[in-house]
Design an enzyme around this catalytic site. Structure first.
Site, mmCIF file in Angstrom:
data_model
loop_
_atom_site.group_PDB
_atom_site.id
_atom_site.type_symbol
_atom_site.label_atom_id
_atom_site.label_comp_id
_atom_site.label_asym_id
_atom_site.label_seq_id
_atom_site.Cartn_x
_atom_site.Cartn_y
_atom_site.Cartn_z
ATOM 1 N N LYS A 66 0.678 -1.239 0.103
ATOM 2 C CA LYS A 66 0.080 -0.161 0.159
ATOM 3 C C LYS A 66 0.750 1.396 -0.221
ATOM 4 C CE LYS A 66 -3.921 -2.392 2.241
ATOM 5 N NZ LYS A 66 -4.601 -2.895 3.264
ATOM 6 N N ASP A 108 -11.030 2.934 4.110
ATOM 7 C CA ASP A 108 -11.601 1.533 3.985
ATOM 8 C C ASP A 108 -13.023 1.233 4.259
ATOM 9 O OD1 ASP A 108 -9.607 -0.677 3.908
ATOM 10 O OD2 ASP A 108 -9.018 -0.489 5.955
ATOM 11 N N GLN A 163 -4.664 -1.620 9.412
ATOM 12 C CA GLN A 163 -4.517 -2.931 8.797
ATOM 13 C C GLN A 163 -5.297 -4.084 9.887
ATOM 14 O OE1 GLN A 163 -3.469 -3.468 5.435
ATOM 15 N NE2 GLN A 163 -4.115 -5.643 5.945
#
Ligand code: GUN
Length: 311
Positions: A53, A120, A97
């Site tokens: 990422k 997200d 994450q």
């Protein structure tokens, strides 16, 4: 007849060139979109994801910050970190994450991220917006799946879509997206009775339950579009032999690299039975990261761009 391959790398590159134009526009007005990626602990898969990422941010010319914390971190400490990132103006997107270590209250942490920076799409505000069909951030893998289907001209309207897996991050949101595109949607899971009978109804089958090569030919209606979200690493010869029916190539790959990546769909069966499918690797995976970039750019535009200022 062998199935059409839906090439995720090619679609990713198309989206990437569109994003580069948007980034250049933002930069001309003095805004460089920024992403903070938070990694707690040392889960190797998470480390790999966060690394790619951050690297993709660098390739596109976005600002990024990788924030690593030890696995003993407490919920309170992570809430404090989220709050710091919420206040920092140069950070447009915050990615925490998952999975987080067991002592951390994941739901509380996801709630602490400013919905305007929740690239997200996991904050309840964004989940609610998605369910209600309102503008908001959509989780990256489901958003990527929709890009693959649309850009490959797969008809969604009126199609029977079956999803295997009911996770908050893939199964549920992709079901909502397909529903909004007028598919007839069924979500299956570990308690579904006679799973192959249900999945054989699918014109669009999404496999997202995290079981290596579980979806075999008898799950697939001939000619269906099969989207494989699985990313399973096989590390023993026995597993590799079982999944790939003793084929030479994956056994050689296992010896060389120590592991073989396989999706949730049996790779040989899908080629024979489906009309179109996403391979693993090179299908859904490349889209996930580029949609994160897309969400980060959108967050920057809404927060700091000219469109944002006009709102
Ligand atoms: N872990 C596996 N996939 C994802 C994802 O898309 N986002 C986050 N935050 N964690 C993940």
């Amino acid at each position: 007849m062998t199935a059409r391959i839906l090439d995720g790398n090619k679609i990713r590159d198309e989206i990437k060139s569109e994003l580069l134009e948007q980034i250049a526009d933002l930069k001309r007005s003095g805004v460089t979109p920024g992403l903070a990626a938070v990694l707690v602990g040392e889960n190797p898969a998470s480390q790999r994801y966060v690394r790619s990422k951050v690297k993709t941010c660098e390739t596109l010319g976005l600002f990024s910050e990788k924030i690593e914390r030890p696995k003993e971190m407490t919920t309170e400490e992570l809430l404090g970190l989220a709050d710091d990132l919420n206040w920092r103006d140069e950070i447009d997107g915050i990615l925490i994450q998952l999975p987080l270590p067991p002592q951390i209250d994941t739901k509380r942490v996801l709630m602490a991220v400013d919905p305007a920076k929740d690239v997200d799409g996991l904050h309840p505000v964004n989940v609610g917006n998605l369910v209600a069909g309102r503008a908001g951030f959509v989780p990256c893998t489901p958003a990527g799946i929709l890009e693959i289907l649309k850009r490959s001209k797969v008809e969604i309207k009126g199609a029977r879509a079956v999803i295997i897996g009911r996770s908050d991050i893939v199964g549920k949101p992709v079901a909502m997206l397909l529903l909004h595109e007028h598919a007839t949607v069924t979500i299956c899971h570990s308690r579904t009775r006679d799973l192959p009978a249900v999945t054989r109804e699918a014109d669009i089958l999404v496999a997202a339950m995290g079981k290596a090569a579980y979806v075999t030919g008898d799950f697939i209606k001939p000619g269906a579009t099969v989207i494989d979200v699985g990313q399973n690493l096989l590390t023993s010869e026995e597993e590799v032999r079982k999944v790939f029916h003793d084929a030479r190539e994956p056994l050689d790959a296992l010896k060389k690299k120590g592991s073989v990546l396989v999706g949730d769909v049996q790779p040989e069966d899908v080629k024979e039975k489906a009309g179109a499918y996403t391979p693993v690797p090179g299908g859904v995976g490349p889209l996930t990261i580029i949609m994160l970039m897309s969400n980060t750019i959108e967050a920057a535009r809404l927060r700091r761009g000219s469109r944002g200022a006009a709102r």
